[in-house]
Design an enzyme around this catalytic site. Structure first.
Site, PDB file in Angstrom:
ATOM      1  CG  ASP A 138      65.447  42.944  29.346  1.00  0.00           C
ATOM      2  OD1 ASP A 138      64.607  42.667  30.229  1.00  0.00           O
ATOM      3  OD2 ASP A 138      65.781  42.143  28.439  1.00  0.00           O
ATOM      4  CE  LYS A 154      80.411  50.391  30.142  1.00  0.00           C
ATOM      5  NZ  LYS A 154      81.403  50.399  31.274  1.00  0.00           N
ATOM      6  CE1 TYR A 210      67.637  43.540  24.149  1.00  0.00           C
ATOM      7  CE2 TYR A 210      65.649  43.907  25.414  1.00  0.00           C
ATOM      8  CZ  TYR A 210      66.894  43.325  25.284  1.00  0.00           C
ATOM      9  OH  TYR A 210      67.368  42.514  26.278  1.00  0.00           O
ATOM     10  CG  ASP A 251      80.639  49.543  34.521  1.00  0.00           C
ATOM     11  OD1 ASP A 251      80.124  50.686  34.564  1.00  0.00           O
ATOM     12  OD2 ASP A 251      81.783  49.331  34.083  1.00  0.00           O
TER      13      ASP A 251
HETATM   14  C1  IPM Z   1      60.885  42.095  29.518  1.00  0.00           C
HETATM   15  C2  IPM Z   1      61.157  40.810  28.802  1.00  0.00           C
HETATM   16  C3  IPM Z   1      61.114  40.973  27.307  1.00  0.00           C
HETATM   17  C4  IPM Z   1      62.162  41.959  26.889  1.00  0.00           C
HETATM   18  C5  IPM Z   1      61.340  39.665  26.550  1.00  0.00           C
HETATM   19  C6  IPM Z   1      60.351  38.607  26.944  1.00  0.00           C
HETATM   20  C7  IPM Z   1      61.385  39.867  25.068  1.00  0.00           C
HETATM   21  O1  IPM Z   1      62.373  40.270  29.218  1.00  0.00           O
HETATM   22  O2  IPM Z   1      59.834  42.683  29.297  1.00  0.00           O
HETATM   23  O3  IPM Z   1      61.713  42.530  30.308  1.00  0.00           O
HETATM   24  O4  IPM Z   1      63.328  41.641  26.880  1.00  0.00           O
HETATM   25  O5  IPM Z   1      61.845  43.081  26.571  1.00  0.00           O
HETATM   26 MN    MN Z   2      63.258  41.316  30.883  1.00  0.00          MN
END
Ligand code: IPM
Ligand code: MN
Length: 381
Positions: free
Chosen positions: A274, A218, A164, A250
């Site tokens: 996430d 992983k 991310y 996994d």
């Molecule tokens: C979380 C959410 C967020 C993320 C989204 C809404 C961008 O899913 O806080 O887990 O993926 O970080």
């Molecule tokens: Mn999330």
């Protein structure tokens, strides 16, 4: 008679958010107002409202203004954030606007997303029906025992890098798009240390009482994850009383379902965290009951794991439990651990004694207000 000591005031930021956000945040604040006066050492929370989220983006063209971000950074001790995001509010390149991950998580450098996953009394786990149906079944085949099924762990999700880090920045053209997974030595070390510190303060995994950090990655496939693992291993040296183990992601997904009681603290890369935190949420009654803390070395903020569910807004069905437990984490972070525990215990008791019934779809009859009223009534006895 002695004068009583002046009541301590703490300043917190509050982001009401989008969809059901304003309802569940208002309900939570009304609970906090009563809770703070019921403690042995009463205190007060002074609220600074912060305008941020998808509706803010729609009105102003920014998810959070620099001035509001400055308030979160400088004017308050911690922030309680409601869920944000509205599906129809998008940036020109098509991604959802106003979800705040980039603004708050990266902007405040809150590198640890701390997600407790705990099965509260009175809540049915999605795992329990099959267990109940098969006594001596797969359990008897040596794959998991009763203590393995207790659920009380904390997932620490790296919050500022990983896949991310590419949030909104992927490169591409009409034929192909690529997102980059970024792992840095320092970024991995600092979140790993946070996980070990947390494990050192907890009382170990439910199944065996061992203080344990599980590194989830992983690294058998990705070099970036191999570096993450190396850094978690390096951090472990500073915490001889905490066991370190490794799981490929996994296999971890499987074990979080089959033997959740084995886990105490897990630390993992952003994207994996996430996904796995929603898996964990599903095992403890749904992510509607799950809180999260975004914590770094500076200002921290606390939010429910779930989204803003705009389709439920204004219908008196919104479940505020994730938001209430997020407020508990905020209190704990501010050093009011007794108030945090009292809030968590009261929410749990209200779920347990049937004062509040969470429907199968995660909603509650009467919505956030009804839950807050039940919690407040329980606090007053
Ligand atoms: C979380 C959410 C967020 C993320 C989204 C809404 C961008 O899913 O806080 O887990 O993926 O970080
Ligand atoms: Mn999330």
């Amino acid at each position: 008679m002695r004068d009583s000591a002046p009541v301590r005031h703490r300043r917190i930021g509050v982001i009401p958010g989008d969809g059901i956000g304003p309802e569940i945040v208002a309900a939570t604040l009304s609970v906090l107002e009563v809770l703070t006066t019921r403690m042995a050492t009463p205190f007060a929370l002074d609220v600074v409202e912060i305008d941020a989220g998808a509706d803010t983006y729609r009105r102003t063209g920014e998810a959070c203004s620099p001035e509001d971000l400055r308030r979160v950074r400088e004017d308050v001790e911690a922030t309680l954030k409601g869920p944000v995001g509205l599906p129809e509010v998008r940036t020109p390149d098509g991604v959802e606007a106003g979800v705040l991950g980039g603004v708050l998580r990266t902007g405040l450098d809150t590198y640890a997303n701390v997600r407790p996953v705990r099965l509260l009394p009175g809540v049915d786990s999605a795992l329990s029906p099959s267990r109940a149906r098969s006594p001596g079944g797969w359990r008897g085949q040596g794959r998991a025992g009763p203590a393995d099924s207790a659920i009380d762990y904390v997932l620490v999700r790296e919050n500022t890098e990983g896949l991310y880090a590419s949030r909104g920045k992927g490169v591409g053209n009409r034929w192909a798009v690529s997102d980059t997974l970024l792992t840095t030595r320092e970024g991995s070390l600092r979140v790993a240390r946070r996980a070990f510190e947390l494990a050192a303060r907890r009382s170990g995994a439910p199944a065996d009482g061992v203080r344990r950090v599980t590194c989830v990655d992983k690294s058998n496939v990705l070099r970036s994850h191999a570096l993450f693992r190396e850094m978690v291993t390096e951090a472990a040296a500073g915490y001889p009383d905490v066991e370190l183990e490794y799981r490929y992601a996994d296999a971890a997904a499987q074990d979080l379902v089959l033997r959740p009681g084995h886990f105490d603290v897990l630390v993992t890369e952003n994207f994996l965290g996430d996904v796995l935190s929603d898996l964990g949420g599903a095992t403890v009654g749904g992510i509607g009951l799950c809180p999260a803390g975004n914590i770094g070395d500076g200002p921290a903020y606390f939010e429910p794991v779930h989204g803003s569910a705009p389709e439920l807004a204004g219908q008196e069905r919104a479940n505020p439990v994730g938001q209430l437990l997020a407020a508990g984490m905020l209190l704990d972070h501010l050093g009011h651990d007794d108030a945090a525990r009292r809030l968590e215990e009261t929410v749990a008791s209200v779920l347990d004694t049937g004062g509040v019934r969470v429907a199968a779809d995660g909603t509650v009859p009467g919505g956030a207000r009804a839950v807050a009223d039940a919690v407040i009534a329980a606090l007053r006895v």
